[in-house]
Design a protein around this motif. Sequence first.
Motif, PDB file in Angstrom:
ATOM      1  N   LEU A 172      -4.263  26.879 -16.585  1.00  0.00           N
ATOM      2  CA  LEU A 172      -3.902  25.961 -15.514  1.00  0.00           C
ATOM      3  C   LEU A 172      -3.791  24.548 -16.071  1.00  0.00           C
ATOM      4  CD1 LEU A 172      -5.986  27.074 -12.395  1.00  0.00           C
ATOM      5  CD2 LEU A 172      -3.521  27.253 -12.738  1.00  0.00           C
ATOM      6  N   THR A 173      -2.648  23.905 -15.793  1.00  0.00           N
ATOM      7  CA  THR A 173      -2.356  22.601 -16.385  1.00  0.00           C
ATOM      8  C   THR A 173      -2.001  21.602 -15.298  1.00  0.00           C
ATOM      9  OG1 THR A 173      -1.514  23.706 -18.362  1.00  0.00           O
ATOM     10  CG2 THR A 173      -0.910  21.392 -18.064  1.00  0.00           C
ATOM     11  N   ALA A 174      -2.556  20.416 -15.374  1.00  0.00           N
ATOM     12  CA  ALA A 174      -2.253  19.357 -14.417  1.00  0.00           C
ATOM     13  C   ALA A 174      -0.862  18.802 -14.656  1.00  0.00           C
ATOM     14  CB  ALA A 174      -3.286  18.236 -14.542  1.00  0.00           C
ATOM     15  N   SER A 175      -0.233  18.328 -13.601  1.00  0.00           N
ATOM     16  CA  SER A 175       1.078  17.699 -13.727  1.00  0.00           C
ATOM     17  C   SER A 175       0.935  16.348 -14.430  1.00  0.00           C
ATOM     18  CB  SER A 175       1.707  17.493 -12.353  1.00  0.00           C
ATOM     19  OG  SER A 175       1.036  16.454 -11.652  1.00  0.00           O
ATOM     20  N   SER A 176       2.061  15.844 -14.933  1.00  0.00           N
ATOM     21  CA  SER A 176       2.065  14.524 -15.576  1.00  0.00           C
ATOM     22  C   SER A 176       1.621  13.438 -14.602  1.00  0.00           C
ATOM     23  CB  SER A 176       3.459  14.208 -16.112  1.00  0.00           C
ATOM     24  OG  SER A 176       3.849  15.137 -17.098  1.00  0.00           O
ATOM     25  N   VAL A 177       2.035  13.564 -13.351  1.00  0.00           N
ATOM     26  CA  VAL A 177       1.656  12.574 -12.343  1.00  0.00           C
ATOM     27  C   VAL A 177       0.151  12.613 -12.084  1.00  0.00           C
ATOM     28  CG1 VAL A 177       1.800  12.117  -9.851  1.00  0.00           C
ATOM     29  CG2 VAL A 177       3.890  12.334 -11.207  1.00  0.00           C
ATOM     30  N   LYS A 178      -0.420  13.800 -12.022  1.00  0.00           N
ATOM     31  CA  LYS A 178      -1.869  13.903 -11.807  1.00  0.00           C
ATOM     32  C   LYS A 178      -2.627  13.237 -12.957  1.00  0.00           C
ATOM     33  CE  LYS A 178      -5.643  17.189 -11.022  1.00  0.00           C
ATOM     34  NZ  LYS A 178      -6.010  18.614 -10.815  1.00  0.00           N
ATOM     35  N   GLU A 179      -2.164  13.442 -14.165  1.00  0.00           N
ATOM     36  CA  GLU A 179      -2.835  12.845 -15.315  1.00  0.00           C
ATOM     37  C   GLU A 179      -2.822  11.319 -15.235  1.00  0.00           C
ATOM     38  OE1 GLU A 179      -1.013  14.419 -18.800  1.00  0.00           O
ATOM     39  OE2 GLU A 179      -1.955  16.392 -18.600  1.00  0.00           O
ATOM     40  N   LYS A 192       0.854  -1.176   0.000  1.00  0.00           N
ATOM     41  CA  LYS A 192       0.000   0.000   0.000  1.00  0.00           C
ATOM     42  C   LYS A 192       0.896   1.234   0.000  1.00  0.00           C
ATOM     43  CE  LYS A 192      -4.300   1.457   2.105  1.00  0.00           C
ATOM     44  NZ  LYS A 192      -5.196   1.312   3.280  1.00  0.00           N
ATOM     45  N   ILE A 193       0.759   2.063  -1.040  1.00  0.00           N
ATOM     46  CA  ILE A 193       1.725   3.128  -1.302  1.00  0.00           C
ATOM     47  C   ILE A 193       1.042   4.481  -1.384  1.00  0.00           C
ATOM     48  CG2 ILE A 193       3.362   4.028  -3.033  1.00  0.00           C
ATOM     49  CD1 ILE A 193       3.878   1.127  -3.865  1.00  0.00           C
ATOM     50  N   ILE A 194       1.672   5.474  -0.789  1.00  0.00           N
ATOM     51  CA  ILE A 194       1.406   6.874  -1.114  1.00  0.00           C
ATOM     52  C   ILE A 194       2.498   7.294  -2.085  1.00  0.00           C
ATOM     53  CG2 ILE A 194       1.281   9.247  -0.263  1.00  0.00           C
ATOM     54  CD1 ILE A 194       0.449   8.098   2.460  1.00  0.00           C
ATOM     55  N   PHE A 195       2.126   7.872  -3.207  1.00  0.00           N
ATOM     56  CA  PHE A 195       3.103   8.288  -4.213  1.00  0.00           C
ATOM     57  C   PHE A 195       3.127   9.811  -4.271  1.00  0.00           C
ATOM     58  CE2 PHE A 195       4.714   9.469  -8.336  1.00  0.00           C
ATOM     59  CZ  PHE A 195       5.774   8.591  -8.537  1.00  0.00           C
ATOM     60  N   ALA A 196       4.337  10.391  -4.271  1.00  0.00           N
ATOM     61  CA  ALA A 196       4.484  11.839  -4.349  1.00  0.00           C
ATOM     62  C   ALA A 196       5.439  12.192  -5.479  1.00  0.00           C
ATOM     63  CB  ALA A 196       5.015  12.402  -3.020  1.00  0.00           C
ATOM     64  N   GLY A 197       4.951  12.934  -6.465  1.00  0.00           N
ATOM     65  CA  GLY A 197       5.789  13.330  -7.595  1.00  0.00           C
ATOM     66  C   GLY A 197       5.032  14.296  -8.476  1.00  0.00           C
ATOM     67  N   THR A 198       5.749  14.903  -9.430  1.00  0.00           N
ATOM     68  CA  THR A 198       5.107  15.922 -10.255  1.00  0.00           C
ATOM     69  C   THR A 198       5.366  15.755 -11.758  1.00  0.00           C
ATOM     70  OG1 THR A 198       5.075  17.487  -8.405  1.00  0.00           O
ATOM     71  CG2 THR A 198       4.875  18.405 -10.629  1.00  0.00           C
ATOM     72  N   PRO A 199       6.623  15.750 -12.246  1.00  0.00           N
ATOM     73  CA  PRO A 199       6.845  15.790 -13.700  1.00  0.00           C
ATOM     74  C   PRO A 199       6.858  14.418 -14.352  1.00  0.00           C
ATOM     75  CG  PRO A 199       8.935  15.981 -12.579  1.00  0.00           C
ATOM     76  CD  PRO A 199       7.891  15.843 -11.508  1.00  0.00           C
ATOM     77  N   ASP A 200       7.249  14.395 -15.648  1.00  0.00           N
ATOM     78  CA  ASP A 200       7.295  13.158 -16.427  1.00  0.00           C
ATOM     79  C   ASP A 200       8.159  12.088 -15.764  1.00  0.00           C
ATOM     80  OD1 ASP A 200       5.716  14.377 -18.307  1.00  0.00           O
ATOM     81  OD2 ASP A 200       7.331  14.757 -19.736  1.00  0.00           O
ATOM     82  N   PHE A 201       9.285  12.514 -15.199  1.00  0.00           N
ATOM     83  CA  PHE A 201      10.201  11.573 -14.548  1.00  0.00           C
ATOM     84  C   PHE A 201       9.455  10.750 -13.497  1.00  0.00           C
ATOM     85  CE2 PHE A 201      13.151  10.453 -11.143  1.00  0.00           C
ATOM     86  CZ  PHE A 201      14.199   9.884 -11.839  1.00  0.00           C
TER      87      PHE A 201
END
Length: 312
Positions: A43-50, A2-11
């Motif tokens: 306003l644009t969503a991050s790659s991770v949000k998508e 069970k994971i919480i994931f935290a990140g924003t860009p393509d990487f």
Amino acid sequence: MKIIFAGTPDFAASALEALIAAGHDIALVLTQPDRPSGRGMKLTASSVKEVALNHQIPVYQPEKLRSAEQQEPLLGIDADVMVVAAYGIILPQAVLDLPRFGCLNIHASLLPRWRGAAPIQRAILAGDTETGITIMQMDAGLDTGDMLSIHRTSILPGDNAQTLHDKLATQGAAAIVAALADLPALQATRQIQPTVGVNYAEKLKKEEAQIDWTQSATQLDRMIRAFNPFPSAQTSWQGQPLKIWQASPCAGQGQAGEILSLQKEAIVVACGEGALQISELQKSGGKRLGAQAFLSGNELNTGEFFGKGIHP
């Protein structure tokens, strides 16, 4: 797990996709708030949000995680681990301590070589021939935690920040899946980071991207590759901005910034030491063009100068 994931860009998005494909339970995704982007500053969503929304995973987008109120959505999850990749928000100790196995960071450097915000670009700029991914057990310091696993890759002479980013994103995604599969063992054998060889990879500034033609061709080659695609290396020609997207060192001698020759596939410009053969460039308001196409639409002459060098 069970994971919480935290990140924003393509990487980070590459890692999230890999964790989902590996069958892990992603209970919550943290990513930075939507930001204005593009010419219309929409306003644009991050790659991770998508990625998260595509997989119906709950998304939380706090500006910070400092207060108890901001941390509250994390409390009832009972996560095994938090995976962090290029999140861009500092995690306080209270958050680091929440998951059973703590927080793991996917860092795009062979720690402690490049700690900080721009390890990929700084490695190219410094002329490093090797980099990689470090899976790190996070602590309250800036990329100072113990190392769980290290994965090496070469920096090739033609690599720029984008190509190296893409290689490391793929490598990082595979590395975190492997680390979670053997996490208790890796945590039992984790290594403390060396205290020597530490460098800080400062965030890129646009003013760094201005080409100084008095530098050597080797230095400028690294700079052009490190700043491709952002913020892109720039000079000027006939008083107008000019972006240099691709070049390579070659033999040549002249005054810094002087156009030495106009070849079919390259524009050769003198540097402080050696010369650069420029194969892709872009005028302000124009398209990225190969040298041949650029020369077809623009009248350049040998003896002219790029930039603000010392001209005769």
